[in-house]
Design a protein around this motif. Structure first.
Motif, PDB file in Angstrom:
ATOM      1  N   SER A  20      81.233 117.570  10.374  1.00  9.84           N
ATOM      2  CA  SER A  20      82.049 118.110   9.146  1.00  9.84           C
ATOM      3  C   SER A  20      82.352 117.744   7.488  1.00  9.84           C
ATOM      4  O   SER A  20      81.118 116.488   7.999  1.00  9.84           O
ATOM      5  CB  SER A  20      83.506 117.214   9.930  1.00  9.84           C
ATOM      6  OG  SER A  20      83.727 115.636   9.962  1.00  9.84           O
ATOM      7  N   LYS A  21      82.696 118.608   7.058  1.00  4.35           N
ATOM      8  CA  LYS A  21      82.007 118.189   5.280  1.00  4.35           C
ATOM      9  C   LYS A  21      82.860 116.575   5.630  1.00  4.35           C
ATOM     10  O   LYS A  21      82.212 115.871   4.564  1.00  4.35           O
ATOM     11  CB  LYS A  21      82.580 118.981   4.865  1.00  4.35           C
ATOM     12  CG  LYS A  21      81.782 120.142   4.978  1.00  4.35           C
ATOM     13  CD  LYS A  21      82.485 121.266   3.699  1.00  4.35           C
ATOM     14  CE  LYS A  21      81.179 122.763   3.839  1.00  4.35           C
ATOM     15  NZ  LYS A  21      81.450 123.830   2.753  1.00  4.35           N
ATOM     16  N   GLU A  22      84.187 116.452   5.910  1.00  2.41           N
ATOM     17  CA  GLU A  22      84.916 115.120   5.393  1.00  2.41           C
ATOM     18  C   GLU A  22      83.816 113.871   6.045  1.00  2.41           C
ATOM     19  O   GLU A  22      84.029 112.869   5.106  1.00  2.41           O
ATOM     20  CB  GLU A  22      85.819 115.486   6.376  1.00  2.41           C
ATOM     21  CG  GLU A  22      87.429 116.210   5.705  1.00  2.41           C
ATOM     22  CD  GLU A  22      87.611 118.115   6.491  1.00  2.41           C
ATOM     23  OE1 GLU A  22      86.309 117.920   7.356  1.00  2.41           O
ATOM     24  OE2 GLU A  22      87.388 118.857   5.242  1.00  2.41           O
ATOM     25  N   TRP A  23      83.122 114.215   7.373  1.00  2.00           N
ATOM     26  CA  TRP A  23      82.862 112.876   7.133  1.00  2.00           C
ATOM     27  C   TRP A  23      81.767 112.768   7.068  1.00  2.00           C
ATOM     28  O   TRP A  23      81.582 111.559   6.918  1.00  2.00           O
ATOM     29  CB  TRP A  23      82.170 113.264   8.893  1.00  2.00           C
ATOM     30  CG  TRP A  23      81.464 112.157   9.880  1.00  2.00           C
ATOM     31  CD1 TRP A  23      80.171 111.711  10.026  1.00  2.00           C
ATOM     32  CD2 TRP A  23      82.124 110.800  10.001  1.00  2.00           C
ATOM     33  NE1 TRP A  23      80.094 110.715  10.686  1.00  2.00           N
ATOM     34  CE2 TRP A  23      81.054 109.798   9.683  1.00  2.00           C
ATOM     35  CE3 TRP A  23      83.148 109.526   9.247  1.00  2.00           C
ATOM     36  CZ2 TRP A  23      81.628 108.318  10.779  1.00  2.00           C
ATOM     37  CZ3 TRP A  23      83.267 108.383   9.877  1.00  2.00           C
ATOM     38  CH2 TRP A  23      81.887 107.710  10.285  1.00  2.00           C
ATOM     39  N   GLN A  24      80.818 112.967   6.455  1.00  2.00           N
ATOM     40  CA  GLN A  24      79.688 113.950   6.036  1.00  2.00           C
ATOM     41  C   GLN A  24      80.258 113.115   4.346  1.00  2.00           C
ATOM     42  O   GLN A  24      79.213 112.004   3.470  1.00  2.00           O
ATOM     43  CB  GLN A  24      79.088 115.017   5.746  1.00  2.00           C
ATOM     44  CG  GLN A  24      78.461 115.167   6.678  1.00  2.00           C
ATOM     45  CD  GLN A  24      77.065 114.752   7.292  1.00  2.00           C
ATOM     46  OE1 GLN A  24      76.473 114.301   6.437  1.00  2.00           O
ATOM     47  NE2 GLN A  24      77.332 114.408   8.885  1.00  2.00           N
ATOM     48  N   GLU A  25      81.207 113.324   4.067  1.00  2.00           N
ATOM     49  CA  GLU A  25      81.374 112.761   2.014  1.00  2.00           C
ATOM     50  C   GLU A  25      81.412 111.626   2.458  1.00  2.00           C
ATOM     51  O   GLU A  25      81.338 110.353   1.612  1.00  2.00           O
ATOM     52  CB  GLU A  25      82.424 113.072   1.753  1.00  2.00           C
ATOM     53  CG  GLU A  25      82.882 112.724   0.574  1.00  2.00           C
ATOM     54  CD  GLU A  25      82.406 113.030  -0.919  1.00  2.00           C
ATOM     55  OE1 GLU A  25      82.466 112.206  -1.302  1.00  2.00           O
ATOM     56  OE2 GLU A  25      81.022 113.546  -0.461  1.00  2.00           O
ATOM     57  N   VAL A  26      82.486 111.056   3.300  1.00  3.76           N
ATOM     58  CA  VAL A  26      82.921 109.547   3.934  1.00  3.76           C
ATOM     59  C   VAL A  26      81.470 108.314   2.998  1.00  3.76           C
ATOM     60  O   VAL A  26      80.933 107.829   3.719  1.00  3.76           O
ATOM     61  CB  VAL A  26      83.695 109.425   5.187  1.00  3.76           C
ATOM     62  CG1 VAL A  26      83.688 108.048   5.822  1.00  3.76           C
ATOM     63  CG2 VAL A  26      84.903 109.691   4.634  1.00  3.76           C
ATOM     64  N   CYS A  27      80.279 109.714   4.605  1.00  2.16           N
ATOM     65  CA  CYS A  27      78.563 108.471   5.238  1.00  2.16           C
ATOM     66  C   CYS A  27      78.161 108.921   3.742  1.00  2.16           C
ATOM     67  O   CYS A  27      77.960 107.395   3.674  1.00  2.16           O
ATOM     68  CB  CYS A  27      77.729 109.185   6.125  1.00  2.16           C
ATOM     69  SG  CYS A  27      78.909 109.609   7.830  1.00  2.16           S
ATOM     70  N   ARG A  28      78.168 109.642   2.724  1.00  2.00           N
ATOM     71  CA  ARG A  28      77.973 109.403   1.972  1.00  2.00           C
ATOM     72  C   ARG A  28      78.396 108.174   0.771  1.00  2.00           C
ATOM     73  O   ARG A  28      78.014 107.744   0.428  1.00  2.00           O
ATOM     74  CB  ARG A  28      77.426 110.886   0.516  1.00  2.00           C
ATOM     75  CG  ARG A  28      77.237 110.689  -0.931  1.00  2.00           C
ATOM     76  CD  ARG A  28      77.098 112.136  -1.123  1.00  2.00           C
ATOM     77  NE  ARG A  28      78.770 111.805  -1.983  1.00  2.00           N
ATOM     78  CZ  ARG A  28      78.661 111.104  -3.069  1.00  2.00           C
ATOM     79  NH1 ARG A  28      78.192 110.564  -3.522  1.00  2.00           N
ATOM     80  NH2 ARG A  28      79.862 111.167  -3.118  1.00  2.00           N
ATOM     81  N   ARG A  29      79.598 108.441   0.714  1.00  2.00           N
ATOM     82  CA  ARG A  29      80.255 106.955   0.029  1.00  2.00           C
ATOM     83  C   ARG A  29      80.226 105.846   0.279  1.00  2.00           C
ATOM     84  O   ARG A  29      79.524 105.098  -0.469  1.00  2.00           O
ATOM     85  CB  ARG A  29      81.463 107.699   0.354  1.00  2.00           C
ATOM     86  CG  ARG A  29      82.111 108.462  -0.820  1.00  2.00           C
ATOM     87  CD  ARG A  29      83.937 108.954  -0.988  1.00  2.00           C
ATOM     88  NE  ARG A  29      84.083 107.625  -1.097  1.00  2.00           N
ATOM     89  CZ  ARG A  29      86.053 108.398  -0.789  1.00  2.00           C
ATOM     90  NH1 ARG A  29      85.932 109.441  -0.479  1.00  2.00           N
ATOM     91  NH2 ARG A  29      86.362 106.907  -1.142  1.00  2.00           N
ATOM     92  N   ALA A  67      88.421 108.435   5.516  1.00  2.47           N
ATOM     93  CA  ALA A  67      88.013 108.497   3.907  1.00  2.47           C
ATOM     94  C   ALA A  67      88.654 107.492   2.657  1.00  2.47           C
ATOM     95  O   ALA A  67      88.947 106.615   1.740  1.00  2.47           O
ATOM     96  CB  ALA A  67      88.082 109.548   3.198  1.00  2.47           C
TER      97      ALA A  67
END
Length: 87
Positions: A20-29, A67
């Motif tokens: 998911s895009k949400e999880w990918q953003e959390v991983c990136r952060r 997040a």
């Protein structure tokens, strides 16, 4: 859960969540915060995100709300991640 989710070759809900895009953003952060390095051995490749705990301070699950709880996540390389889960 439907019976179809258990068929061989069908992606589980967990795998779908990882994409998911949400999880990918959390991983990136989390990777950015940790300097794109494994927090155990220092490797900079094959990085994965590990939950140090699945619960907040009140005992509520953080799954789906990661997040808001980046302090409960850590960057590990694939090998160290496997070792942590074996213990």
């Amino acid at each position: 859960m439907s019976r179809l989710q258990h068929r061989p070759g069908r992606k589980s809900n967990y795998v779908k969540k990882l994409q998911s895009k949400e999880w990918q953003e959390v991983c990136r952060r989390v990777r950015l915060r940790d300097g794109h390095r494994c927090q155990i051995c220092g490797r900079s490749y094959s990085l994965e995100i590990h939950h140090t705990t699945y619960y907040d301070d009140t005992g509520m699950s953080i799954v789906g709300r990661e997040a808001d709880f980046l302090d409960k996540l850590i960057t590990l390389c694939e090998e160290c991640h496997r070792k942590v889960h074996r213990k």
